[in-house]
Every structure is written in structure tokens, then in C-alpha cells.
Design a protein around this motif. Sequence first.
Motif, PDB file in Angstrom:
ATOM      1  N   LEU A 143       7.915  14.870 -14.362  1.00 13.31           N
ATOM      2  CA  LEU A 143       9.003  15.858 -14.418  1.00 13.31           C
ATOM      3  C   LEU A 143       9.517  16.137 -13.012  1.00 13.31           C
TER       4      LEU A 143
ATOM      5  N   THR B 151       2.295  14.066 -16.542  1.00 12.70           N
ATOM      6  CA  THR B 151       3.529  14.603 -17.148  1.00 12.70           C
ATOM      7  C   THR B 151       4.265  15.471 -16.130  1.00 12.70           C
TER       8      THR B 151
ATOM      9  N   VAL C 174       8.308  11.714 -20.701  1.00 17.21           N
ATOM     10  CA  VAL C 174       9.267  12.455 -19.849  1.00 17.21           C
ATOM     11  C   VAL C 174      10.609  11.721 -19.813  1.00 17.21           C
TER      12      VAL C 174
END
Length: 437
Positions: free
Chosen positions: A28, A24, A433
Motif C-alpha cells: 500500500l 500488504t 493490493v
Amino acid sequence: MLTLAAMEKVRTLVVGAGITGLATAAALSEREDDDYLVVEGDREIGGYCKTIKKEGFVWDYSGHFFHFKHPHIEAWLRERMRGQEIRKVEKKSFIDYKRHRIDFPFQKNIHQLPQDEFVDCLYDLYFARAPRELLGPAAPPPAEATDDSFEAMLYSRFGRSIAEKFLIPYNEKLYATDLASLDKDAMGRFFPHANLTDIVRNMKVANNASYNATFTYPEGGAIEYVKALASAVREGGIRLETPILGIDLETKVAKTPKGDIAFERLVSSAPFNKLLALARVPHDESTFSWNKVLVFNLGFDRKGQRDVHWIYYPDREITFYRVGFYDNIFDTDRLSLYVEIGYAKDAVVDVAGARARVLADLERVGVTQGHRLVAEHSVVMDPAYVHITQRSLSEHARITANLRARGIHPVGRYGGWTYCSIEDNIVEARELVASFS
Ligand SMILES: Cc1cc2nc3c(=O)[nH]c(=O)nc-3n(C[C@H](O)[C@H](O)[C@H](O)COP(=O)(O)OP(=O)(O)OC[C@H]3O[C@@H](n4cnc5c(N)ncnc54)[C@H](O)[C@@H]3O)c2cc1C
């Protein structure tokens, strides 16, 4: 007392520095959103993909053999693992059935059983699966009528003998629960389905292909994939030894021993039931059940069997349900095993007692033959396999929809209360995301 003005704030707070949390954070960063923080309760990254190195042996928490369906994900990881040898291995796995060696999966290799047992399996399979027009009017009712639990699915698709000789005892040892309580798809794509045609055809021409017919493994162990993901996380983006102790859903503040953190959205790879407790979300605790797995990693003084990566043990008299052979991946010269034992979630795990039984049973089944143990490690994975039931599926979906509406995203194998691989974790993290505005 800390005021809201002085409080640390992040746009995205990620709970857990396992595969999902790191994937994750990496996703990002890739979209140049560095306003995130990964908080991890443990003192190391990796979650269940940690690797232990001892006396020249390389072990994971439990054997992690990797199967990638998305070449771009594997390529992305390998790009960040330069210098690391990664082997692609054709999997060789067997079942120890009353000391007969049967190719895995059992249901496709019943012709390798002693003749009387083969006849039992074929007979029951035929009456469970043959087309109605072949069976005639005196045949039992259609199998699909009872296909709604995992246990019923096993009986209805494979017949009593295959179910009772392997599928039920093996899975009961693994899941440590009543299989009638599990959803028929409790293992999802990881269950090796086979129809009557596949099974009969396999008697002449072996085709035991499965989702994991080949697997890859890095010489440095599973942690190498973790490091690859961590290399894409922003500097200072991971805070270790920082467990989340509570989450206030109204103010969107997470409590840690090192101070409170305000967030706009929270992505949690913590086990779903623990997230619900942290955020004080009312729920029926009995909905979420799981097993735990005691893993022994064992290194011996000399080589054992070759040409085998996994052996499955349905025999209830044998402590473990599966043994994996690390030394046959890189063809190293000393037997290196992981041994897995399933327990109910509330069971007391007597590690010393289990160790003695494991060592005796390894001799009994012939995996060791007077080998001398020279290095060892053990770990209890708790939770290991969550119990996917019709209730857990509907309650997880209902509660997650409410949480998502408040910016809380449960993810990963345990946040998602599911059965999945590390690649699935990476896919999920990237898709999540990508969905952020
Ligand atoms: C026995 C077994 C064998 C497996 N074999 C394979 C395999 O061969 N191949 C494969 O691809 N996959 C395999 N898997 C699955 C794989 O291990 C998981 O999919 C993956 O590790 C899950 O990663 P995760 O980040 O979702 O969860 P985890 O690895 O559990 O990471 C969650 C992290 O969150 C942290 N955390 C939890 N609560 C808090 C809190 N309150 N505050 C801060 N941090 C917290 C934990 O410490 C942990 O580090 C296996 C799993 C098991 C159990």
C-alpha cells in the motif's frame, strides 16, 4: 460511548503484523496509499517468523529455510537487509529409516534401503505405476481410479510399501490426523512427486532436486525478512498489542481494547476460523481443522553431525517427525537444533514430558552423543499445518467470495487456510493490493 463521528477511521485495516500483513502494508505504501493501519494482537511484529536469540544461538519459531522463486522479491528484501549476511545453502536432508540414512525424498531413493525392503518398494511401485501395456491383462485396476484423498494418492502413485514405510507414518506424525480425510493436493507443490522414470533413473544418477534444493538464511534469523518488510511500512502504521475482538460486517467497524476502528476494507491474516468467529459468519466449525506443532529449539555445548540440515523420522516410536540443524547453515561450532512434534488441534500438550522424551530420543537416534544442553526455548504453533480437505477448500472459497464482496479479504497462510511459504504470502499481498481500485 464512542460515536461514529469520533471514531478512528482508515481506508484499509490490516489484521496481523506477520509476513502477510506487513507485505500488504508495504505494498500500500509503495503505491502511496498511506490510509491504512496494521493492528497486531501480539507485543511484537513477525507472527510465525519471529526469531529468538539465546546464549549465542539464533532460532526461529520453527526452522524457516527460505526458497525464492521470484528473484525480484528476493532482491527487494535484500535491498532492505544491507549489512546482513545471507547464506545460500545447498540443502542436505535425510530420512532416518530404522537407523539407516536414506536421502530425501524417500520415494526417489528406495535403492538405498536394505535389499529386501528395496524389492518390496520397487515391486509395489511397479504394479502401481507401470504403463498398462507393460502390465498385461492380469494386472490390478488402474491406480488413478482411487486418487482422490491424500492417503489414496500416496498408495496409488507409490504403491503400498513406499506409502507404508515412509509417506504415511511420516505425514501422520506431522498432520496428526487421518490422511484419508485430506485432499490429494493437501501439500500442493511442497509434495515431492516422482514418477516411475524419475525413481528408476535416480538409482543410477542421483537427482534429488526439489522446490527447496537450495535455501537462503540470514545470519540474524527469519525476523530479518520481517524487518525488511516493516521498513517499507509508513511511520506509525503498526499498532501492537491491539487484538481485534469483533468485526461488524454491516457498519464495517472493528472492535479493539483500545477503541473501535471504522474501515472501508479489511485485510485479515488471522486464521480463517477465527475471522469467521470475530465477524459472526455462520459456518460449520468442523469444516476447519488443523494440527499444532510443538517446537523445541535446543543449543548444545559442542558440534554434532556436519553436512546435514534436516532429518525426517517416520518411526512412530520416535517422538519428533523432523529435526533441523541450524549450526550447519553458518557452520557454527555448537550443535543448534529445532525439533518438531505434531499434535491434533485438541490435544493437551505436555511440554515438560515431551522435552524429556525429545532429549532421550535425540540420543537414541544419535543426533546427540552425550552433548550437554546449554540453552533452550519452546513454542507451540497453533495452528501450524491446516488440514486441507475437499470440504475446507469449497467452504473457504464460498465464504471468501461472500466476504470479499463486503470488502473483507482473508489472506496469508492461515487466512487463506492453505500450505504456503513466506514468498507466497508476499506475492499474494502484492496481488491483492494491485487489485484494489
Ligand atoms: C512449522 C512451520 C515451518 C515453516 N517453515 C517455513 C519455511 O521454512 N519457509 C517459509 O517460507 N515458510 C515456512 N513456514 C510458513 C510461514 O511461517 C508462513 O507462511 C508465514 O509466517 C505466514 O505469515 P502470515 O502473516 O500469513 O501469518 P502469521 O505469521 O500467523 O501472522 C498472523 C498475525 O496475525 C496476528 N493476529 C491473529 N489474530 C489477530 C487478531 N484478532 N487481532 C490482531 N492480530 C491478530 C497474529 O498474532 C500474527 O502475528 C512454516 C510454517 C510452519 C508452521
